[in-house]
Design an enzyme around this catalytic site. Structure first.
Site, short mmCIF file in Angstrom:
data_model
loop_
_atom_site.label_atom_id
_atom_site.label_comp_id
_atom_site.label_asym_id
_atom_site.label_seq_id
_atom_site.Cartn_x
_atom_site.Cartn_y
_atom_site.Cartn_z
CG ASP A 1 -0.14 0.03 2.55
OD1 ASP A 1 0.70 -0.87 2.73
OD2 ASP A 1 -0.34 0.95 3.36
CD GLU B 1 4.10 0.68 7.04
OE1 GLU B 1 5.03 0.93 7.82
OE2 GLU B 1 3.68 1.54 6.23
#
Ligand SMILES: [Zn+2]
Length: 411
Positions: free
Chosen positions: A80, A175
């Site tokens: 991400d 994350e």
């Protein structure tokens, strides 16, 4: 190096922006698209146990070439990107043979990567830099790490003559919004040591992070119509204001501290006359100092209660994460072998500290020692983000050496 570059460019063009407001995991569909692609590429290159699981995490194994009783080394990166800047329609700009000087981004000429703000550029003249066009982030955080790990795996699978023990690969989601390891089963990973590839520049090993707690301070007052408030109304806002004013700033706030200093950082306030909630970060490299900081908040809260009769102030401290260094001390080889890998390449690794946390802080606390390695990131979360291809290649070389160092050791 061109295969590494192609990978990186391929991955950054998939929008994997994490979303704070989503109720799904992962928080955005692009993370599943990239995960699927990574799993396919891992299968094609001959990795084993490749799995794109129900949560979007990608798992794989590069089997040992020198016996299975060696320590299992894992590598992790996150797919991400930060929600702080959009990652939609990333148009990476290549600057082959960087000539030096400021870099003006083409689609928004007000965005300039300045040498004064990026002194590391001076050491990268002649290298290949990759920037954004100025309208998005780049996603080098952490697709540089993803590309480096993928390229390491591909290289090792092409070169079975390189001796190493079992290697596990794990790509995580979300994350950036604090959910990177929510669905990581350490039993399934079955690693003895792990490295996150999510660091800046080159040749750095992050060996410490902050230890972190969150204080939720609840200030309670008494609300009543102001017309009949005399002697009865107790305004929580006024007490909250006094408390905020008394939390020391000099030497105790992010805006007045650096290097190894910790801080208290009130960062949100919400509420009204009846009740105010203040959230305050507690940060320190010395874990024991978190207790001292919490005590300070409680002492100040008690004093403010005295000065604002009728208010009640409650300080609740919630544990967040602990200094990576605390857990790494139990497996000194994690850092020592990374230094050795750099040394074998004729490079000197710098041991660095992060004024924040990494997924490695949590993995380490859960029992898997996980330092963080450089992977060519610069200016993350920003339209001024950039990376350097040669720094990514440096990281790939470090990993190839590192698995050999571990392959020479015992469990
Ligand atoms: Zn990152």
């Amino acid at each position: 190096m061109s295969r590494l570059l192609d990978r990186f460019l391929r991955y950054v063009q998939i929008d994997t922006t994490a979303s704070d407001s989503a109720t799904t995991y992962p928080s955005s569909p692009g993370q599943l698209v990239l995960g699927k692609l990574l799993a396919e590429e891992l299968r094609q290159m001959g990795a084993k146990d490749v799995e794109h699981d129900d949560h979007g995490l990608v798992w794989a194994t590069v089997p040992a070439t020198n016996g299975k009783s060696k320590p299992v080394v894992a590598f992790n990166a996150h797919v991400d990107t930060s929600p702080e800047t959009t990652g939609k329609n990333v148009r990476p700009q290549m600057l082959a043979k960087y000539p030096g000087g400021d870099i003006v981004l083409p689609a928004d000429r007000t965005k300039v990567i300045r040498v004064t703000e990026n002194p590391e550029l001076a050491g990268l003249i002649g290298k290949t830099l990759i920037t954004t066009d100025g309208t998005t982030l780049l996603g080098s955080d952490d697709k540089s790490g993803v590309a480096v790990i993928m390229e390491m795996a591909n290289h090792l699978l092409e070169h079975p003559e390189i001796p190493h023990g079992p290697i596990r690969i794990l790509f995580t989601c979300d994350e950036e919004i604090g959910h990177g390891i929510d669905h990581v089963d350490l039993g399934k990973l079955a690693a003895d040591v792990c490295y996150t590839l999510d660091g800046g520049g080159h040749d750095e090993i992050d060996t410490e992070t902050f230890s972190a707690d969150l204080a939720v301070i609840t200030v309670s007052g008494v609300n009543i119509h102001p017309s009949i408030g005399k002697g009865r109304l107790v305004n929580a806002l006024r007490a909250a204001g006094t408390l905020l004013d008394r939390i020391p700033r000099a030497g105790m706030s992010p805006e007045t501290t650096d290097s190894r200093q910790g801080f208290l950082h009130p960062y949100t306030v919400e509420g009204g006359v009846a009740e105010v909630k203040i959230k305050c970060l507690l940060r320190d490299f010395d874990t024991a100092q978190l207790v001292v900081k919490a005590e300070l908040l409680r002492t100040l809260a008690g004093e403010v209660e005295q000065d604002h009769p009728g208010t009640k102030i409650q300080v609740q401290v919630i544990k967040q994460y602990r200094n990576l260094g605390d857990g790494l001390a139990k497996e000194p080889r994690a850092v020592a072998f990374a230094q050795e890998a750099h040394g074998r390449l004729g490079r000197q690794a710098r041991l660095t500290i992060i004024r924040g946390g990494t997924d490695g802080s949590q993995l380490t606390e859960r029992g898997l020692p996980t330092p963080n390695l450089s992977t060519g990131e610069h200016n993350p979360h920003s339209p001024l983000e950039w990376t350097c291809l040669e720094e990514m290649e440096d990281a790939r070389q470090v990993l190839v050496e590192l698995v050999q160092v571990w392959g020479e050791s015992r469990k």
